[in-house]
Enzyme design. Structure first.
Site, PDB file in Angstrom:
ATOM      1  N   LYS A  54       0.841  -1.195   0.000  1.00 60.86           N
ATOM      2  CA  LYS A  54       0.000   0.000   0.000  1.00 60.86           C
ATOM      3  C   LYS A  54       0.878   1.247   0.000  1.00 60.86           C
ATOM      4  O   LYS A  54       0.688   2.162  -0.773  1.00 60.86           O
ATOM      5  CB  LYS A  54      -0.901  -0.044   1.233  1.00 60.86           C
ATOM      6  CG  LYS A  54      -1.887   1.083   1.345  1.00 60.86           C
ATOM      7  CD  LYS A  54      -2.870   0.795   2.469  1.00 60.86           C
ATOM      8  CE  LYS A  54      -3.698   2.017   2.784  1.00 60.86           C
ATOM      9  NZ  LYS A  54      -4.671   1.771   3.860  1.00 60.86           N
ATOM     10  N   GLU A 107      10.683  -4.576   4.522  1.00 62.75           N
ATOM     11  CA  GLU A 107      10.799  -5.990   4.124  1.00 62.75           C
ATOM     12  C   GLU A 107      10.442  -6.149   2.643  1.00 62.75           C
ATOM     13  O   GLU A 107      11.165  -6.790   1.876  1.00 62.75           O
ATOM     14  CB  GLU A 107       9.839  -6.864   4.951  1.00 62.75           C
ATOM     15  CG  GLU A 107      10.190  -6.979   6.418  1.00 62.75           C
ATOM     16  CD  GLU A 107       9.543  -5.901   7.274  1.00 62.75           C
ATOM     17  OE1 GLU A 107       9.243  -4.796   6.760  1.00 62.75           O
ATOM     18  OE2 GLU A 107       9.338  -6.155   8.475  1.00 62.75           O
ATOM     19  N   GLY A 134      -4.999  -2.452   5.100  1.00 68.16           N
ATOM     20  CA  GLY A 134      -4.191  -3.597   4.663  1.00 68.16           C
ATOM     21  C   GLY A 134      -4.861  -4.943   4.910  1.00 68.16           C
ATOM     22  O   GLY A 134      -5.014  -5.766   4.008  1.00 68.16           O
ATOM     23  N   ARG A 135      -5.293  -5.171   6.147  1.00 73.05           N
ATOM     24  CA  ARG A 135      -5.852  -6.498   6.474  1.00 73.05           C
ATOM     25  C   ARG A 135      -7.254  -6.708   5.921  1.00 73.05           C
ATOM     26  O   ARG A 135      -7.822  -7.786   6.071  1.00 73.05           O
ATOM     27  CB  ARG A 135      -5.822  -6.719   7.996  1.00 73.05           C
ATOM     28  CG  ARG A 135      -6.550  -5.656   8.800  1.00 73.05           C
ATOM     29  CD  ARG A 135      -6.188  -5.740  10.275  1.00 73.05           C
ATOM     30  NE  ARG A 135      -6.670  -4.610  11.049  1.00 73.05           N
ATOM     31  CZ  ARG A 135      -6.061  -3.429  11.130  1.00 73.05           C
ATOM     32  NH1 ARG A 135      -4.955  -3.220  10.443  1.00 73.05           N
ATOM     33  NH2 ARG A 135      -6.553  -2.471  11.881  1.00 73.05           N
ATOM     34  N   GLU A 138      -4.914  -7.470  15.081  1.00 74.11           N
ATOM     35  CA  GLU A 138      -4.463  -6.139  14.661  1.00 74.11           C
ATOM     36  C   GLU A 138      -5.630  -5.148  14.734  1.00 74.11           C
ATOM     37  O   GLU A 138      -5.437  -3.968  14.970  1.00 74.11           O
ATOM     38  CB  GLU A 138      -3.906  -6.212  13.233  1.00 74.11           C
ATOM     39  CG  GLU A 138      -2.903  -5.119  12.936  1.00 74.11           C
ATOM     40  CD  GLU A 138      -2.148  -5.371  11.641  1.00 74.11           C
ATOM     41  OE1 GLU A 138      -1.210  -6.183  11.650  1.00 74.11           O
ATOM     42  OE2 GLU A 138      -2.504  -4.758  10.623  1.00 74.11           O
ATOM     43  N   HIS A 170      -3.357 -33.660  17.863  1.00 71.76           N
ATOM     44  CA  HIS A 170      -2.213 -34.419  18.385  1.00 71.76           C
ATOM     45  C   HIS A 170      -1.166 -33.490  18.978  1.00 71.76           C
ATOM     46  O   HIS A 170      -0.030 -33.904  19.206  1.00 71.76           O
ATOM     47  CB  HIS A 170      -1.609 -35.270  17.269  1.00 71.76           C
ATOM     48  CG  HIS A 170      -2.582 -36.303  16.788  1.00 71.76           C
ATOM     49  ND1 HIS A 170      -2.583 -37.590  17.248  1.00 71.76           N
ATOM     50  CD2 HIS A 170      -3.619 -36.208  15.927  1.00 71.76           C
ATOM     51  CE1 HIS A 170      -3.576 -38.259  16.674  1.00 71.76           C
ATOM     52  NE2 HIS A 170      -4.215 -37.441  15.869  1.00 71.76           N
ATOM     53  N   LYS A 183       7.718  -0.581  12.284  1.00 73.42           N
ATOM     54  CA  LYS A 183       8.315  -0.159  11.020  1.00 73.42           C
ATOM     55  C   LYS A 183       9.380   0.913  11.244  1.00 73.42           C
ATOM     56  O   LYS A 183      10.388   0.957  10.564  1.00 73.42           O
ATOM     57  CB  LYS A 183       7.240   0.371  10.071  1.00 73.42           C
ATOM     58  CG  LYS A 183       6.319  -0.721   9.534  1.00 73.42           C
ATOM     59  CD  LYS A 183       5.368  -0.197   8.471  1.00 73.42           C
ATOM     60  CE  LYS A 183       4.446  -1.297   7.971  1.00 73.42           C
ATOM     61  NZ  LYS A 183       3.559  -0.904   6.902  1.00 73.42           N
TER      62      LYS A 183
HETATM   63  C1  G6Q Z   1      -2.591  -4.254   7.896  1.00 79.91           C
HETATM   64  C2  G6Q Z   1      -1.382  -3.628   8.354  1.00 79.91           C
HETATM   65  C3  G6Q Z   1      -0.105  -4.271   7.889  1.00 79.91           C
HETATM   66  C4  G6Q Z   1       0.276  -3.914   6.464  1.00 79.91           C
HETATM   67  C5  G6Q Z   1       1.715  -4.330   6.213  1.00 79.91           C
HETATM   68  C6  G6Q Z   1       2.173  -4.032   4.810  1.00 79.91           C
HETATM   69  O1  G6Q Z   1      -3.696  -3.826   8.115  1.00 79.91           O
HETATM   70  O2  G6Q Z   1      -1.403  -2.283   8.092  1.00 79.91           O
HETATM   71  O3  G6Q Z   1      -0.122  -5.668   8.037  1.00 79.91           O
HETATM   72  O4  G6Q Z   1      -0.581  -4.499   5.556  1.00 79.91           O
HETATM   73  O5  G6Q Z   1       2.539  -3.705   7.121  1.00 79.91           O
HETATM   74  O6  G6Q Z   1       2.108  -2.677   4.528  1.00 79.91           O
HETATM   75  P1  G6Q Z   1       2.268  -2.149   3.053  1.00 79.91           P
HETATM   76  O7  G6Q Z   1       1.137  -2.694   2.244  1.00 79.91           O
HETATM   77  O8  G6Q Z   1       2.229  -0.655   3.125  1.00 79.91           O
HETATM   78  O9  G6Q Z   1       3.577  -2.666   2.548  1.00 79.91           O
END
Ligand code: G6Q
Length: 570
Positions: free
Chosen positions: A229, A235, A290-291, A376, A407, A535
């Site tokens: 996003k 990463e 994001g989620r 989250e 198990h 971050k």
């Molecule tokens: C989700 C969070 C988080 C996010 C990641 C990736 O709701 O905000 O999990 O999706 O940190 O972020 P970017 O899409 O900005 O790389």
């Protein structure tokens, strides 16, 4: 350390408590909440065995059918009166208005001043959805069209790599919300996946993951989909740069990037700066969290894997659940019931865990996905008016596909000291019917929730042991260990089959559950300051870790660890 007398200590504790909970919140002082407290005291010692014995219709009374999904919540410490009180609570808190505000595009994410409109991404009706006075539906449709055009080309082999070969491998690069949803859906819908292509998901910045994936693919036939996003996540950007270097190292031509890299992002300039062509950007908007984003272009890897028609079926299923959620009366509303069951256990039974137990190997990753969605979203402690909450909020969500979990950790579910409410999820028909396998799986699935609910009394246990012709002394010794108290609650969610549509509905069901809980707890389920903290923290430490000088600015543990790592490397 100052030493306090007992009197001083208790005065200090009283002061701390009164400064945190100045007065009861709107929630805990509501009439329905207080009635729930009284009701809890009455119900606490009632067993579900009894509830079932006294009501032959309990299953019918406490289960809801929605399309191909059956939601059975009869194995809960919950009565019609509990449900009535929860509905009253929702009315007292004006829950329906809060739900409508979200669907209507109001800025319900108040810390980031944003609307929350993942529901618009799957709005399959002709209802307009406005953000700042603009209908966003045309934007959504344009991106869906863009996805269709592109995915059809790649799937049919029309999209060629730099050397003219068709794409055989897609590597999705993203993390968190930009990874988990697409990865989980691709796994869940594996039987719908195109045979000519392989899909890989790269999220961890640990070099082992990218090294493992790059060993399996060829540069000439690989497409990288960079999903971020912000397009700044350390990463993802690190993995994307390494992938680009790897590609250029083989193909030796900057122009190859345009044929092998596309991006999904809200940050157009960041993507262009990375070297990805403008026409290869798939857009989404800041009103998609994001989620909650798999329904947007973040679902591009899904559409590449299962085709755009199936992706749209996924959206249809989610939309159908949105309509159920918006329109059903609360006592027949699956996400609402799931939410208040969670509140009942977290806030009254003080049970801070929730286990998700899918009896379908392809749904194994739904645990991780729901863990992020729930933890989250509702791992928060500050209310809308900036006061701290005066009650517990989001539970710890964990689990694993059955029967593997049986198990491993089910022992604690059956006999541990904590009560852990569970969701059992299973398809009636397997995606891969093999001999007796699915019958055995379903038998285990049903047996577990029954055992958790019923337990096994001392008397029942004694009879079993006596049949084994054991010595009386051994029976006495074993009895307490082999007795199960039961009365451990669970929901059972049955799907006819895992299809794009039923999966879409299932995921939307959980999204709304989490959202209702956030609304009742009066927390913001849509921000993630804890993630943002991570971050930024790592960036400072990274600089220090790379420098040759001794670190001294942190606490002695962090300094010591960093210096130890540096010395070891030398
Ligand atoms: C989700 C969070 C988080 C996010 C990641 C990736 O709701 O905000 O999990 O999706 O940190 O972020 P970017 O899409 O900005 O790389």
């Amino acid at each position: 350390m100052p030493t306090l007398t007992v009197m001083e200590a208790s005065e200090a504790i009283r002061k701390i408590r009164s400064s945190v909970n100045k007065e009861n919140s709107e929630l805990t002082s509501s009439k329905a909440w207080q009635a729930l407290e009284v009701h809890y005291a009455e119900l606490r010692d009632v067993t579900m065995r009894n509830l079932f014995e006294n009501d032959a219709q309990r299953f019918e009374r406490f289960s809801i059918e929605f399309e191909d999904i059956l939601f059975d919540y009869s194995k809960n410490r919950f009565t019609e009166y509990t449900r009535d009180l929860m509905v009253k609570l929702a009315k007292e808190l004006n829950l329906q208005d809060k739900i409508a505000a979200m669907f209507d595009g109001q800025k319900v994410n108040w810390t980031e001043n944003r609307a929350v409109l993942h529901t618009a991404l799957r709005n399959r009706s002709d209802r307009e959805v406005h953000v700042n006075g603009e209908d966003v539906m045309p934007l959504v449709h344009t991106e869906l069209e863009h996805m269709r055009e592109f995915t059809e080309q790649v799937r049919m082999g029309g999209w060629k790599g730099h050397t003219g070969e068709r794409i055989t491998d897609v590597v999705s690069i993203g993390i968190g919300g930009s990874d988990l949803g697409a990865r989980m859906v691709c796994e869940a819908l594996q039987p719908y996946q195109i045979a000519e292509m392989n899909f890989h998901f790269l999220s961890n910045v640990d070099g082992s993951q990218i090294a493992g994936i790059l060993k399996k693919v060829k540069p000439e036939t690989t497409l990288f989909v960079v999903v971020s996003k912000t397009f700044t996540t350390l990463e993802t950007m690190t993995n994307a740069r390494t992938a680009r270097d790897w590609l250029l190292n083989y193909l030796n031509d900057e122009e190859a990037v345009a044929k092998h890299f596309v991006a999904v992002s809200t940050n157009e300039s960041g993507v262009v700066e990375f070297g990805i062509a403008k026409e290869n950007i798939f857009r989404f908007w800041n009103w998609v969290g994001g989620r909650y984003s798999l329904w947007s272009t973040v679902g591009l890897p899904i559409a590449l894997a299962i085709g755009m028609d199936n992706f749209e079926e996924l959206l249809d299923g989610a939309h159908a659940m949105d309509e159920h959620f918006r329109k059903s009366s609360l006592d027949q509303n699956i996400p609402f019931i799931m939410a208040v069951l969670g509140i009942w256990y977290v806030n009254f039974f003080m049970a801070p865990n929730h286990a998700v137990l899918p009896y379908d190997q392809n749904l194994d990753s739904i645990v991780e996905y729901l863990q992020q969605l729930d933890m989250e979203s509702n791992g928060k402690a500050i209310k809308k008016n900036e006061d701290p909450v005066d009650h517990a909020t989001g539970p710890v969500v964990w689990g694993r596909a059955g029967t593997n979990g049986q198990h491993a950790f089910y022992q604690l579910l059956h006999q541990g000291t904590a009560m852990i409410p569970c969701d059992f999820i299973a398809p009636i028909e397997s995606s891969n019917p093999v001999g007796e396998h699915h019958h055995i799986l379903l038998a285990n699935f049903l047996a577990q929730s029954e055992a958790l609910m019923k337990g096994r009394t001392r008397e029942e246990t004694r009879q079993i042991l006596e049949m084994q012709e054991l010595q009386q002394a051994d029976i006495v010794k074993l009895l307490p260990h082999m007795t199960f108290n039961g009365n451990r609650p669970s929901n059972t969610i049955l799907l006819k089959r895992v299809t794009p549509r039923s999966l879409g509905s299932l995921l939307a069901m959980y999204e709304h559950k989490v959202m209702v809980q956030g609304m009742i707890w009066d927390i913001n389920s849509y921000d993630q300051w804890g993630v943002e903290l991570g971050k930024t923290l790592a960036k400072t430490i990274l600089r220090e870790l790379k420098s040759t000088s001794t670190v001294f600015k942190h606490d002695s543990s962090t300094n010591g660890l960093m210096n130890y790592i540096k010395q070891s490397k030398e």
